[in-house]
Design a protein around this motif. Structure first.
Motif, short mmCIF file in Angstrom:
data_model
loop_
_atom_site.label_atom_id
_atom_site.label_comp_id
_atom_site.label_asym_id
_atom_site.label_seq_id
_atom_site.Cartn_x
_atom_site.Cartn_y
_atom_site.Cartn_z
N SER A 38 0.69 -1.04 -0.33
CA SER A 38 0.03 0.21 0.28
C SER A 38 1.05 1.04 -0.01
O SER A 38 2.56 0.86 0.45
N ILE A 39 0.42 2.36 -0.35
CA ILE A 39 0.94 3.71 -0.87
C ILE A 39 -0.12 4.41 0.69
O ILE A 39 -0.88 4.29 0.02
N SER A 40 0.31 5.75 0.75
CA SER A 40 -0.08 6.69 1.54
C SER A 40 0.98 7.64 1.23
O SER A 40 2.35 7.81 1.40
N GLY A 41 0.31 9.12 2.39
CA GLY A 41 0.74 10.55 1.61
C GLY A 41 1.19 11.00 0.32
O GLY A 41 1.35 12.23 -0.04
N ASN A 44 -2.30 14.53 -4.51
CA ASN A 44 -3.35 14.81 -5.75
C ASN A 44 -2.77 15.24 -6.45
O ASN A 44 -2.02 15.93 -6.24
N SER A 62 -2.17 6.89 -6.72
CA SER A 62 -3.96 7.77 -5.61
C SER A 62 -3.21 6.57 -4.47
O SER A 62 -2.14 6.00 -4.73
N ASN A 63 -2.80 6.87 -3.77
CA ASN A 63 -2.98 6.63 -2.01
C ASN A 63 -3.85 4.78 -2.66
O ASN A 63 -5.34 4.72 -2.66
N GLY A 64 -3.38 4.13 -1.08
CA GLY A 64 -4.34 3.15 -0.91
C GLY A 64 -3.01 1.35 -1.78
O GLY A 64 -2.20 1.47 -2.18
N CYS A 91 9.18 9.75 -1.55
CA CYS A 91 8.37 8.37 -0.89
C CYS A 91 9.13 7.44 -0.71
O CYS A 91 10.68 6.89 -0.75
N ALA A 108 5.21 -1.30 2.08
CA ALA A 108 4.51 -0.27 2.51
C ALA A 108 5.64 1.13 1.96
O ALA A 108 6.57 1.84 2.21
N THR A 110 6.01 5.06 2.13
CA THR A 110 5.11 6.51 2.33
C THR A 110 5.50 7.76 1.72
O THR A 110 6.58 7.94 2.05
N CYS A 111 4.87 8.42 1.37
CA CYS A 111 5.22 9.75 0.75
C CYS A 111 5.02 10.62 1.30
O CYS A 111 3.80 10.95 2.70
#
Length: 248
Positions: A38-41, A44, A62-64, A91, A108, A110-111
């Motif tokens: 998954s990716i987060s941060g 947009n 996109s995140n998720g 990231c 994981a 994280t950005c």
């Protein structure tokens, strides 16, 4: 019992033995597993390009959850890295490497927004007991970030290498005056740019020495003081006139 990393399937495996049976077929294939997580941060409108084992690029916008398109064989190593960072962000990959003995779903990414661009000092000008620090803010770099950045605050800090008092001051733009330094001492200065995304600091300036304060000018007499002076001269003149009259 299946062999490690493979799955075997039996064909023509049942029946009644009326003669020697020679057509039982066992077909074994190597297991393959998907790599994902998954990716987060991620901001947009931005995208990040991930790679597994230096290839199999995966662009995520996109995140998720995400999964690489190409599965790998059971027992094979995987190594997820960032190939292309999103604009204005960095990231970082966690749980990005290991051996695939099942589908991998815990990578994981994280950005986070990058801190303001690093300032560069243009000049440091000595003044009485202080220094005026001029710097480039490099706003042209920050402007390409497709997001609304919080306001940047700049802090100029000056320290002495031979016993002078340190000082700092904060402002929204260049230049910044750092006061209450020690005249005649050697100083170097830095400028830090900071906002809610973090901070970045310029390299140190060259050595500069604050000036000594100029001596205070003699005060100009006020009108009242001039009047008192003239009255004193008149009194001295009057006393002199009477004295001359008495001794004629």
């Amino acid at each position: 019992t299946q062999p490690t990393g493979q799955t075997c399937i039996v064909s023509n495996g049942s029946g009644t033995a009326n003669a020697n049976v020679t057509n039982v077929a066992v077909n074994c294939t190597t297991n393959t597993y998907t790599i994902g997580g998954s990716i987060s941060g991620l901001a947009n409108g931005q995208s990040v390009v991930l790679q597994d084992n230096g290839g199999d690029n995966k662009t995520v916008s996109s995140n998720g959850a995400f999964t690489f398109a190409t599965p790998i064989n059971s027992g094979s190593a995987y190594a997820v890295t960032v190939s292309t960072q999103p604009t204005g962000q960095t990231c970082i990959v966690s749980n990005g490497s290991g051996t695939a003995n099942a589908n991998v779903t815990n990578v994981a990414v994280t950005c986070a927004n990058n801190p303001p661009p690093q300032p560069t000092i243009a000049s440091v000008t000595p003044i009485a007991n202080g220094l005026v620090v001029a710097f480039n803010t490099n706003q042209a770099v920050a402007a390409v970030q497709p997001r609304v950045a919080t306001p940047v605050t700049y802090t100029a800090s000056c320290t002495s290498s031979n016993g002078g008092a340190a000082g700092s001051n904060t402002g929204p733009s260049s230049p910044i005056t750092v006061s209450n330094l020690t005249a005649g001492k050697n100083y170097t200065c830095t400028v830090a740019a900071s906002n809610s995304d973090g901070a970045s600091t310029s390299p140190s300036s060259s050595v500069v020495t604050p000036q000594s304060p100029s001596p205070s000018p003699a005060p100009i007499p006020t009108l009242s003081e001039w009047a008192q002076f003239i009255m004193m001269l008149m009194m001295i003149g009057t006393v002199g006139w009477y004295t001359r009259r008495m001794f004629r």
